[in-house]
Every structure is written in C-alpha cells, then in structure tokens.
Design a protein around this motif. Structure first.
Motif, PDB file in Angstrom:
ATOM      1  N   VAL A 217       5.441   9.412   7.993  1.00 54.95           N
ATOM      2  CA  VAL A 217       4.025   9.270   8.181  1.00 54.95           C
ATOM      3  C   VAL A 217       3.004   9.171   7.099  1.00 54.95           C
ATOM      4  O   VAL A 217       3.180  10.072   6.305  1.00 54.95           O
ATOM      5  CB  VAL A 217       3.451  10.221   9.359  1.00 54.95           C
ATOM      6  CG1 VAL A 217       2.063   9.888   9.625  1.00 54.95           C
ATOM      7  CG2 VAL A 217       4.386  10.008  10.684  1.00 54.95           C
ATOM      8  N   ARG A 218       2.408   8.083   6.974  1.00 52.10           N
ATOM      9  CA  ARG A 218       1.437   7.985   5.612  1.00 52.10           C
ATOM     10  C   ARG A 218      -0.017   8.324   6.344  1.00 52.10           C
ATOM     11  O   ARG A 218      -0.452   7.655   7.228  1.00 52.10           O
ATOM     12  CB  ARG A 218       1.651   6.762   5.037  1.00 52.10           C
ATOM     13  CG  ARG A 218       3.030   6.578   4.108  1.00 52.10           C
ATOM     14  CD  ARG A 218       2.979   5.214   3.320  1.00 52.10           C
ATOM     15  NE  ARG A 218       4.206   5.130   2.992  1.00 52.10           N
ATOM     16  CZ  ARG A 218       4.819   5.591   1.689  1.00 52.10           C
ATOM     17  NH1 ARG A 218       3.801   6.388   1.083  1.00 52.10           N
ATOM     18  NH2 ARG A 218       5.831   5.404   1.263  1.00 52.10           N
ATOM     19  N   ILE A 219      -0.825   8.965   5.628  1.00 52.16           N
ATOM     20  CA  ILE A 219      -2.260   9.166   5.816  1.00 52.16           C
ATOM     21  C   ILE A 219      -3.092   9.054   4.369  1.00 52.16           C
ATOM     22  O   ILE A 219      -2.637   8.922   3.343  1.00 52.16           O
ATOM     23  CB  ILE A 219      -2.629  10.398   6.474  1.00 52.16           C
ATOM     24  CG1 ILE A 219      -2.326  11.599   5.309  1.00 52.16           C
ATOM     25  CG2 ILE A 219      -1.715  10.935   7.564  1.00 52.16           C
ATOM     26  CD1 ILE A 219      -3.290  12.931   5.903  1.00 52.16           C
ATOM     27  N   ARG A 220      -4.150   8.175   4.807  1.00 51.75           N
ATOM     28  CA  ARG A 220      -5.176   7.902   3.757  1.00 51.75           C
ATOM     29  C   ARG A 220      -6.397   8.064   4.471  1.00 51.75           C
ATOM     30  O   ARG A 220      -6.803   7.854   5.622  1.00 51.75           O
ATOM     31  CB  ARG A 220      -5.030   6.390   3.500  1.00 51.75           C
ATOM     32  CG  ARG A 220      -3.849   6.446   2.492  1.00 51.75           C
ATOM     33  CD  ARG A 220      -3.483   4.764   2.122  1.00 51.75           C
ATOM     34  NE  ARG A 220      -2.300   4.685   1.285  1.00 51.75           N
ATOM     35  CZ  ARG A 220      -1.184   4.177   1.824  1.00 51.75           C
ATOM     36  NH1 ARG A 220      -0.987   4.217   3.027  1.00 51.75           N
ATOM     37  NH2 ARG A 220       0.015   4.199   1.158  1.00 51.75           N
ATOM     38  N   ALA A 225      -2.106   5.968   8.470  1.00 57.66           N
ATOM     39  CA  ALA A 225      -2.288   4.550   7.649  1.00 57.66           C
ATOM     40  C   ALA A 225      -0.891   3.814   8.069  1.00 57.66           C
ATOM     41  O   ALA A 225      -0.922   2.631   7.986  1.00 57.66           O
ATOM     42  CB  ALA A 225      -2.655   4.733   6.487  1.00 57.66           C
ATOM     43  N   GLY A 226      -0.076   4.471   8.364  1.00 50.60           N
ATOM     44  CA  GLY A 226       1.407   3.676   8.701  1.00 50.60           C
ATOM     45  C   GLY A 226       2.517   4.741   8.967  1.00 50.60           C
ATOM     46  O   GLY A 226       2.383   5.863   8.567  1.00 50.60           O
ATOM     47  N   GLU A 227       3.496   4.292   9.363  1.00 50.47           N
ATOM     48  CA  GLU A 227       4.781   5.126   9.798  1.00 50.47           C
ATOM     49  C   GLU A 227       5.825   4.294   9.803  1.00 50.47           C
ATOM     50  O   GLU A 227       5.899   3.103  10.044  1.00 50.47           O
ATOM     51  CB  GLU A 227       4.329   5.888  10.958  1.00 50.47           C
ATOM     52  CG  GLU A 227       4.212   5.172  12.306  1.00 50.47           C
ATOM     53  CD  GLU A 227       4.219   6.341  13.631  1.00 50.47           C
ATOM     54  OE1 GLU A 227       5.267   6.488  13.928  1.00 50.47           O
ATOM     55  OE2 GLU A 227       2.909   6.496  13.585  1.00 50.47           O
ATOM     56  N   VAL A 239      -0.473   1.041  10.068  1.00 44.53           N
ATOM     57  CA  VAL A 239      -1.581   0.989  11.275  1.00 44.53           C
ATOM     58  C   VAL A 239      -2.879   0.374  11.133  1.00 44.53           C
ATOM     59  O   VAL A 239      -3.299   0.273   9.992  1.00 44.53           O
ATOM     60  CB  VAL A 239      -1.885   2.725  11.655  1.00 44.53           C
ATOM     61  CG1 VAL A 239      -2.770   2.826  12.594  1.00 44.53           C
ATOM     62  CG2 VAL A 239      -0.579   3.422  11.684  1.00 44.53           C
ATOM     63  N   VAL A 240      -3.059  -0.397  12.176  1.00 46.58           N
ATOM     64  CA  VAL A 240      -4.419  -1.280  12.299  1.00 46.58           C
ATOM     65  C   VAL A 240      -5.481  -0.393  13.217  1.00 46.58           C
ATOM     66  O   VAL A 240      -4.975  -0.403  14.319  1.00 46.58           O
ATOM     67  CB  VAL A 240      -4.254  -2.612  12.848  1.00 46.58           C
ATOM     68  CG1 VAL A 240      -5.414  -3.522  12.914  1.00 46.58           C
ATOM     69  CG2 VAL A 240      -3.135  -3.351  11.838  1.00 46.58           C
ATOM     70  N   GLY A 241      -6.277   0.056  12.536  1.00 47.19           N
ATOM     71  CA  GLY A 241      -7.229   0.777  13.218  1.00 47.19           C
ATOM     72  C   GLY A 241      -8.474  -0.120  14.108  1.00 47.19           C
ATOM     73  O   GLY A 241      -8.343  -1.265  14.128  1.00 47.19           O
ATOM     74  N   ARG A 242      -9.501   0.558  14.695  1.00 47.14           N
ATOM     75  CA  ARG A 242     -10.211  -0.089  15.430  1.00 47.14           C
ATOM     76  C   ARG A 242     -11.227  -0.873  14.586  1.00 47.14           C
ATOM     77  O   ARG A 242     -11.668  -0.362  13.442  1.00 47.14           O
ATOM     78  CB  ARG A 242     -11.179   0.967  16.287  1.00 47.14           C
ATOM     79  CG  ARG A 242     -10.370   1.591  17.348  1.00 47.14           C
ATOM     80  CD  ARG A 242     -11.587   2.745  18.266  1.00 47.14           C
ATOM     81  NE  ARG A 242     -10.745   3.424  19.125  1.00 47.14           N
ATOM     82  CZ  ARG A 242     -10.313   4.638  18.731  1.00 47.14           C
ATOM     83  NH1 ARG A 242     -10.678   5.082  17.657  1.00 47.14           N
ATOM     84  NH2 ARG A 242     -10.064   5.561  19.912  1.00 47.14           N
ATOM     85  N   ARG A 247      -5.286   0.411   5.488  1.00 47.50           N
ATOM     86  CA  ARG A 247      -5.150   0.709   4.270  1.00 47.50           C
ATOM     87  C   ARG A 247      -3.821   0.347   3.662  1.00 47.50           C
ATOM     88  O   ARG A 247      -2.565   0.738   4.318  1.00 47.50           O
ATOM     89  CB  ARG A 247      -5.075   2.078   4.158  1.00 47.50           C
ATOM     90  CG  ARG A 247      -6.605   2.652   4.530  1.00 47.50           C
ATOM     91  CD  ARG A 247      -7.592   2.233   3.315  1.00 47.50           C
ATOM     92  NE  ARG A 247      -7.098   2.382   1.950  1.00 47.50           N
ATOM     93  CZ  ARG A 247      -7.612   3.547   1.404  1.00 47.50           C
ATOM     94  NH1 ARG A 247      -8.441   4.462   1.847  1.00 47.50           N
ATOM     95  NH2 ARG A 247      -6.827   3.752   0.190  1.00 47.50           N
ATOM     96  N   LEU A 248      -3.846  -0.451   2.593  1.00 46.67           N
ATOM     97  CA  LEU A 248      -2.368  -0.773   1.942  1.00 46.67           C
ATOM     98  C   LEU A 248      -2.037   0.381   0.863  1.00 46.67           C
ATOM     99  O   LEU A 248      -2.973   1.125   0.575  1.00 46.67           O
ATOM    100  CB  LEU A 248      -2.872  -1.962   1.018  1.00 46.67           C
ATOM    101  CG  LEU A 248      -3.170  -3.200   1.923  1.00 46.67           C
ATOM    102  CD1 LEU A 248      -3.286  -4.511   0.940  1.00 46.67           C
ATOM    103  CD2 LEU A 248      -2.173  -3.684   2.881  1.00 46.67           C
ATOM    104  N   PRO A 249      -0.914   0.510   0.734  1.00 43.33           N
ATOM    105  CA  PRO A 249      -0.372   1.579  -0.219  1.00 43.33           C
ATOM    106  C   PRO A 249      -1.078   1.386  -1.482  1.00 43.33           C
ATOM    107  O   PRO A 249      -1.126   0.211  -2.225  1.00 43.33           O
ATOM    108  CB  PRO A 249       1.150   1.286  -0.126  1.00 43.33           C
ATOM    109  CG  PRO A 249       1.233   0.754   1.051  1.00 43.33           C
ATOM    110  CD  PRO A 249       0.182  -0.083   1.333  1.00 43.33           C
TER     111      PRO A 249
END
Length: 523
Positions: A217-220, A225-227, A239-242, A247-249
């Motif tokens: 799991v990646r957080i920003r 932000a992604g997993e 992950v595409v939020g509301r 967020r790109l790496p």
C-alpha cells in the motif's frame, strides 16, 4: 478472514505555532487478520503518524480506527495500555530508544517476556533463538555500545517480536542496514509473523520490504494513493479519489523531469502525462553552496595511511590506506559493523586512530589536540550523522542558521545560505516549520542542508538517505554529485543505498574485517 485493522476516513491534525498541519487527510484502509502489509510513501506522507495511532500512542482528530474490535479513539487510558502490553509489538525507527545501555543483547530481547512473568530460562532460550536467526548469537552478552548501529537495530526488532504479539508494527526496521542484513531482518519478520499468524504492518522507504508482504500500500499526503496484491504480481493500481484526484509516484516524476507543471492527454485509451515546463537546468546548484576554496594537496583532500582502529579486542579498521581526491563523490560501502561510521569519525577528527595517520587538507589530524581538531572541523569539514542532532523547538531555517552562526558566518549571509540550502534539499516550503513537527525524513534533509550551507571542503555523510523515500534519495544523490563535480566539494558518504552508489565516482567497499578496499583507492 476478518479484518484485524479497520481505518475509516481518518484525519490527524497537529496544531503548531506556525499553524495547523494535517498528517493524515481522510485515510481509509483495512488489513485482514494475519495479513502482512508493506506501507510505502515519501517523507511526510503520514506513515509514522498512522503507526502511532494504531499503537495507541496518538489519537485521530477525526475518523474511526478499530484494532481487533477495539475503537482506539474512544478507548480509555487503561485499555490503550493493555492494548500496547498484550496485543502489540512495536519496532520504532529510533531503535536506540528500545535499548537500555546497561542490558546485554540477550536481556534486551527478553525484556517483554520478563514483564509477562516468563521464567529466566524460557526467555533466555527465546532470546538465543532469535539472536541466532539474525547472526548475532556470538554477541548475546554484548551491550548496545559494543554493537554497530545495524546490529542494534536487529536486536530492537527481535525485542519487539520475542513475545509473539498479535499485531506487529515496524517503522523503518532496516533503515541502517546493508542489503544483506536488511534481507535477514525482513526474512525474520516474515517468518516469525506468519508462524504465529501475526497481523503485520511494515512502514518503509525500501521497496525490498515488499518481498515479505501479501499486499503493498502506498500513501501520499495522508491518503492511500495506490496498492497491489503480491499474489497476482500485477501492476500497481493507483487510487483515484473523489473528484478525480490521483497521485503519481514521485520517483517517476523526478526521473521524467516533472517538477511543478504537467500536461495530460488521452491517447489510444491511455492518459499520457508530460512535462509542461522547461527542462531542469543541467546545473542547479546555488553558488552559495560552493566552497570558497579547496586547498587540496596534490589533488588530494584527505588520505589515510596504515589506519587502524580498535575498541578493546575488536578491530574495526585494519591498516587501511585510502585517498580522497578533490571534486569527487565517494561511496563507502560494506556490511553493518565493517567500520564505515568509524572511518567517517576518524576523517572528521571525532576519533583518533589506534595507529596510523589521517591527513585532511594537508593537516595531520592525529597531530592535533582535541580543541585544535574542533577548530579545524568547524572551518573545513561538515558531518551529517545518522541522527540529525537538530533542536526541535527551532524551525528548519533557524537550525541551519544556527549551524552557520557557530561557524562565525554573518547574519545576513547565514539567512541567504540557509534559504539556498533548504531549497536545494526540497524543503523551502517547510523552512519555517519547527523541527519537532517535521517527519523523520524531513529532519534528515534539514541536517543535510545544514551541512551544505557550511560550504565545506570535505563533506562526510553517514547513511544520509536511509530514512528518505526513493524520490528524495534520488534528489540528494544527484545534489551530492553536482556539489562534487561542479563545485569542488569532496564528499565521502557511508551508504547502503544503490541510488547514492550510482552517483558516486568511486566506491570504497569495507569488508567485515575492514581491510578490503578498491584498487583505485590504494596508495
């Protein structure tokens, strides 16, 4: 399988004299019982804050956090204490906090078991088992001061796992370890947690931590932000939020030269993102960071002859001959305990050799008394240690300015050079934040900025990227390379980080006996 951890729309806002700072911004995450998850993300993204909340050391400002059904935000102090004592194993990134100086490695690993009433015989057996699995059986009677930083960190991980916790949280458990020993620790964590069905969350900048994970799991910016699930070995899902945010790496943006502006277009059902700004200049190093002069002797800034250092019966460096030329970046590599930190301390004049000599800028440091070495270090050398050594109640800018003031730099020049140095390490927007409110990675960059601002002829850096995410490690490695080649600073960097090694002009590998060096450095 039920969820062990349920985290829903969690915010954590820190109130500071400079204003409120949001560490978590609506983070949601579920972890199944017995699952091993690697949590990756850049410095300041909220990783450590999340662990502290899960450990009951901090409370969320909003949102819900449940650990095995216990809602931590509503738990009493006694419930949180029981949670930490009975459920939790915690490996802090500041591993020295868990190591009482008067205890041996064996005793340290058995502390938690002792608190639970386990007999001395049983806890010694458990400690011996774990120390043997990480290659430290022969040092079970050693105290922390007799262990290298990497060895201390391995002991701290064993101490956190010895009592077979139901939940294990690890914050950068291999930050000070070489690749081989990092692999040992990750393997140990993976084996022990799975043996006992322990739910595990490992926070790291090191992509190698993913090797033991069921899920990455990646957080920003305080949000997921992604997993990606390891079992499928598929590409990572962003992950595409509301509202369509994503967020790109940052390491990809850095390598693509994208800093502040980008364009996006649809092409064959793909979204293509490109730089929408001038390419970064080939040389972006501020003049303010260039050393005024580099009075090297015969092109050499530093050299060692027959350099030997012993601590009691332990020989750390053995007749080491090495030369460090001007305008070069050197990577000192080798396993934990091979003498990398000791070499830097000898080059800085913080330690004296048992035998042999150290010359820096034509001066024999071994011929100077303690006060003279301190004056020489102040005027010519900067050292970035494994611990930043910053003053927590001062801002980042004030910490850098203070370092310059101690060196006698006029106030106006100190302000300008501090600003330039913080900008060079990507902290211009955090310059007025108190250090106590910065993430560990950001503090490390402040320490680097403080060293750069001094404009040293010789810069010594001890694992400067160990707590940085890949994007910032890339930036620091590139900055070191520019400082060396374009501005003449000689940089000697003890590191395990391949990003720094890639930037280096020379590599000095120290073997376990500390006698192995590259032919190009032998005098």
């Amino acid at each position: 399988m039920s969820d062990a951890l349920e985290i829903r729309d969690v915010f954590r806002v820190h109130q500071t004299p400079e204003g409120d700072a949001a560490a978590l911004q609506g983070l949601s995450l579920s972890i199944r019982e017995g699952e091993v998850v690697a949590l990756l993300g850049p410095s300041g993204s909220g990783k450590t804050t999340l662990l502290r909340i899960l450990a009951g050391l901090d409370r969320p400002s909003a949102g819900t956090v449940r650990v095995f059904g216990l809602e931590l935000a509503k738990a009493t102090a006694r419930q949180l204490a029981n949670h930490r004592a009975e459920t939790l194993g915690y490996a802090d990134q500041h591993y020295t906090r868990a190591l009482a100086s008067e205890l041996t490695a064996r005793e340290l690993v058995g502390v938690q078991l002792g608190l639970r009433g386990v007999s001395r015989r049983e806890r010694n057996a458990r400690a011996d088992e774990l120390l043997d699995r990480i290659g430290l059986a022969g040092k079970r009677d050693a105290r922390p001061v007799e262990l290298s930083g990497g060895e201390q960190q391995r002991v701290a991980v064993c101490a956190a796992l010895a009592h077979r916790p139901r939940l294990f949280l690890a914050d950068e458990p291999t930050g000070e370890l070489d690749a081989h020993n990092a692999t040992l620790v990750y393997t140990l964590i993976g084996e022990l947690t799975r043996e006992h069905g322990c739910t595990t969350l490992v926070v790291s900048h090191d992509p190698e931590s993913a090797s033991i994970a069921d899920r990455i799991v990646r957080i920003r910016d305080g949000r997921v932000a992604g997993e990606v699930a390891r079992a499928g070995e598929d590409e990572e899902a962003i992950v595409v939020g509301r509202g369509g945010w994503l967020r790109l790496p940052e390491e990809l943006l850095f390598r693509a030269g994208i800093r502040t502006r980008a364009t996006a277009r649809l092409e064959d059902e793909r979204i293509v993102v490109e730089r929408a700004e001038p390419a970064p200049a080939a040389s972006a190093t501020p003049d303010a960071l260039a050393p005024a002069t580099v009075p090297a002797t015969n092109g050499l800034v530093a050299l060692t002859r027959d350099l030997t250092k012993r601590y009691g019966d332990n020989t750390v460096l053995d007749e080491l001959d090495a030369a460090f030329a001007a305008r070069r970046l050197y990577a000192v590599t080798g396993p934990s305990g091979s003498g990398k930190t000791t070499l830097l301390q000898l080059l800085a004049g913080l330690e004296l050799p048992t035998s042999g000599d150290v010359h820096v800028l034509g001066t024999s440091l071994t011929g100077l008394d303690r006060a003279a070495r301190a004056r020489f270090r102040r005027d010519r050398i900067a050292l970035v240690g494994q611990e930043p050594g910053l003053i927590r109640f001062l801002t980042a800018h004030e910490n850098v300015e203070l370092g310059l003031a101690i060196r006698g730099t006029p106030a106006a020049a100190a302000r300008e050079r501090a600003r330039e140095a913080l900008d060079a390490v990507g902290l211009s927007e955090r310059a007025d934040q108190r250090v106590g409110r910065l993430s560990t990675g950001e503090r490390g960059r402040v320490a680097i900025a403080r060293a750069l601002a001094a404009r040293p002829a010789l810069l010594l850096a001890d694992e400067p990227t160990s707590r940085l995410d890949q994007a910032n490690a890339l930036a620091v490695g590139a900055l070191f390379g520019r400082l060396a080649r374009e501005w003449g600073t000689t940089i000697v960097c003890a590191t395990h980080d391949h990003v720094v090694i890639e930037q280096a002009d020379e590599e000095l590998p120290l073997a376990a006996a500390a006698s192995g060096i590259t032919d190009s450095l032998v005098l």
